[in-house]
Write a protein that holds these residues in place. Structure first.
Motif, short mmCIF file in Angstrom:
data_model
loop_
_atom_site.label_atom_id
_atom_site.label_comp_id
_atom_site.label_asym_id
_atom_site.label_seq_id
_atom_site.Cartn_x
_atom_site.Cartn_y
_atom_site.Cartn_z
N ASN A 125 47.19 52.74 29.88
CA ASN A 125 48.05 52.44 28.74
C ASN A 125 47.22 52.34 27.46
OD1 ASN A 125 50.76 52.04 28.07
ND2 ASN A 125 50.99 50.54 29.72
N GLY A 126 47.78 52.82 26.36
CA GLY A 126 47.05 52.74 25.11
C GLY A 126 47.94 52.94 23.89
N ALA A 127 47.31 52.91 22.71
CA ALA A 127 48.01 53.12 21.44
C ALA A 127 47.83 54.57 21.03
CB ALA A 127 47.45 52.18 20.38
N ILE A 128 48.94 55.28 20.89
CA ILE A 128 48.92 56.72 20.60
C ILE A 128 49.28 56.94 19.13
CG2 ILE A 128 49.88 58.96 21.25
CD1 ILE A 128 50.72 57.58 23.94
N THR A 129 48.47 57.72 18.46
CA THR A 129 48.67 57.97 17.03
C THR A 129 48.42 59.44 16.70
OG1 THR A 129 46.33 57.44 16.59
CG2 THR A 129 47.93 55.64 16.36
N LEU A 130 48.79 59.83 15.49
CA LEU A 130 48.42 61.13 14.94
C LEU A 130 47.32 60.89 13.91
CD1 LEU A 130 51.84 62.94 14.31
CD2 LEU A 130 50.22 63.33 16.16
N GLY A 131 46.35 61.77 13.88
CA GLY A 131 45.26 61.60 12.92
C GLY A 131 44.12 60.79 13.50
N PRO A 132 43.44 60.01 12.68
CA PRO A 132 42.26 59.27 13.15
C PRO A 132 42.59 58.32 14.30
CG PRO A 132 42.38 59.25 10.76
CD PRO A 132 43.68 59.80 11.24
N LYS A 133 41.70 58.25 15.25
CA LYS A 133 41.86 57.34 16.39
C LYS A 133 41.68 55.90 15.93
CE LYS A 133 39.76 56.41 20.91
NZ LYS A 133 38.77 56.88 21.90
N LEU A 134 42.53 55.00 16.41
CA LEU A 134 42.38 53.59 16.06
C LEU A 134 41.11 53.03 16.68
CD1 LEU A 134 46.06 52.30 16.61
CD2 LEU A 134 44.97 53.02 14.47
N THR A 135 40.37 52.28 15.92
CA THR A 135 39.11 51.72 16.41
C THR A 135 39.18 50.22 16.64
OG1 THR A 135 38.29 51.48 14.14
CG2 THR A 135 37.76 53.53 15.29
N SER A 136 40.24 49.58 16.12
CA SER A 136 40.39 48.13 16.28
C SER A 136 41.87 47.77 16.32
CB SER A 136 39.74 47.40 15.10
OG SER A 136 40.15 46.04 15.04
N VAL A 192 52.87 54.57 15.51
CA VAL A 192 52.20 54.35 16.79
C VAL A 192 53.23 54.25 17.91
CG1 VAL A 192 50.60 52.86 18.08
CG2 VAL A 192 50.43 52.97 15.59
N ILE A 193 52.90 54.80 19.07
CA ILE A 193 53.70 54.53 20.27
C ILE A 193 52.74 54.11 21.38
CG2 ILE A 193 55.61 56.09 19.73
CD1 ILE A 193 54.36 58.14 21.68
N PRO A 194 53.10 53.12 22.18
CA PRO A 194 52.28 52.80 23.34
C PRO A 194 52.67 53.72 24.49
CG PRO A 194 54.08 51.25 23.20
CD PRO A 194 54.23 52.19 22.03
N GLY A 195 51.72 54.04 25.35
CA GLY A 195 52.06 54.90 26.48
C GLY A 195 50.87 55.26 27.33
N PHE A 196 51.14 55.93 28.46
CA PHE A 196 50.09 56.35 29.37
C PHE A 196 49.31 57.53 28.79
CE2 PHE A 196 50.95 54.85 33.98
CZ PHE A 196 51.09 53.56 33.52
N ARG A 197 48.03 57.55 29.10
CA ARG A 197 47.17 58.64 28.64
C ARG A 197 47.61 59.98 29.20
NH1 ARG A 197 40.76 59.28 30.04
NH2 ARG A 197 40.29 60.98 28.59
N PHE A 198 47.96 60.01 30.50
CA PHE A 198 48.40 61.28 31.09
C PHE A 198 49.92 61.33 31.22
CE2 PHE A 198 45.94 58.53 33.94
CZ PHE A 198 46.94 57.94 34.71
N GLY A 199 50.59 60.62 30.27
CA GLY A 199 52.04 60.64 30.19
C GLY A 199 52.45 60.97 28.76
#
Length: 335
Positions: A125-136, A192-199
């Motif tokens: 599970n993680g925070a999914i975004t467009l553009g720069p990856k969240l670092t914090s 942002v949307i939360p979700g599975f990496r391979f989902g």
């Protein structure tokens, strides 16, 4: 003289009978060995439409590993972890594969379920975004998050915000339907949307290669992903069958790791409508989640008390009841 002939004839007949018996024994033994053991018909109900994180059992079915263990196993698609948990608890399916937290919530409310192996102990599970990856996590402040009401990720987000002391007033949540979650991100409706990496991440990435994900586990919140579970009655009454199922399943996963192309091919053969690119991109990601920090050096599928403690604490925000210890929810059956 006649008596001697009679005795000799009797001896010959006895020897012939003995030889016939000796010759028949190996044949009888061979027949016994040749008789196939009766197979147990069973179903494995997975959590969703088959994808990259379901390949292990599909490869094991194709190569006959369950059959070797005396199981006639069918892998069946699911309609979400909640539905899969209910199906196994009701006895409709013998084995299940679903989110550990969702299973734990049901078990805390009385469902007779127990997880016997987990192949995604490093939380996907993680925070999914467009553009720069969240670092914090602090970068979530001021953002609009799209979440499906009641989804497992919702509890994870709440726990993450609490861990980093980010108040609810610092971000905005928009409720979205499951089918519109990824489109909401891609169209800019949410940040942002939360979700599975391979989902959800892969679904978004397949449409926009600028999609990024930061795992919650990278921010110190490792929540168990999907695992295999049965009813407590099945484990108590048929432990050897459960072990047989897991041997075949892990054999399938290990061979998929050794030959990913064969793994993807087994998925495409069983479910030709699957997006091949999606599966090929997702399988290496699945492999990266097969060990958490707490399970390193342990057999594939082995679960750690530490990972369960974190998961259960997070799931309290999603309806987990009581204060039962991790041991209530899982058993390491992997040999």
């Amino acid at each position: 003289m006649n008596r001697q002939r009679k005795d000799n004839a009797m001896i010959v007949r006895s020897l012939v009978a003995l030889v016939a018996v000796l010759l028949a024994v190996p044949m009888l033994f061979a027949d016994a060995v040749a008789q196939p053991k009766p197979k147990i018909s069973a179903t494995l109900r997975i959590d969703w439409i088959p994808g990259s994180h379901h390949i292990g059992p599909l490869l094991a079915v194709e190569r006959g590993y369950y059959a070797e263990e005396g199981l006639d196993l069918a892998v069946k698609p699911g309609k979400g972890s909640g539905a899969t948990v209910q199906a196994v608890a009701a006895g409709s399916d013998l084995f299940g594969f679903a989110d550990a937290g969702v299973m734990a919530i049901a078990a805390s409310k009385g469902a007779p379920l127990i997880m016997v192996a987990n192949t995604t102990p490093r939380g996907p599970n993680g925070a999914i975004t467009l553009g720069p990856k969240l670092t914090s996590p602090k970068e979530l402040e001021g953002k609009t998050l799209g979440m499906v009401p009641g989804e497992a990720s919702q509890a994870a987000v709440s726990a993450l915000m609490a861990k980093y002391q980010i108040p609810p007033t610092a971000y905005r949540v928009i409720s979205v339907e499951a089918a519109s979650k990824v489109p909401a991100l891609l169209t800019g409706k949410v940040d942002v949307i939360p979700g599975f990496r391979f989902g959800d991440f892969l679904r978004a990435y397949a449409q926009n290669k600028n999609t990024k994900i930061t795992l919650f586990s990278d921010w110190g919140l490792n929540i168990l992903g999907n695992g295999y579970f049965v009813t407590t009655g099945t484990l108590a009454e048929k432990p050897e069958m459960v072990k047989s199922f897991l041997r075949a399943t892990m054999r399938g996963w290990k061979e998929a790791m050794a030959d990913p192309k064969a793994g993807v091919a087994s998925l495409m053969k069983a479910y030709p409508e699957t997006n091949r690119e999606f599966a090929e991109l997702g399988l290496p990601m699945v492999f990266e989640h097969m060990q958490s920090e707490a399970t390193k050096g342990k057999p594939l599928g082995w679960m750690a008390d530490e990972d369960w403690r974190v998961t259960l604490e997070v799931m309290k925000g999603a309806g987990l009841e009581g204060t039962s210890p991790p041991a209530k929810f899982y058993r390491n059956v992997i040999e």
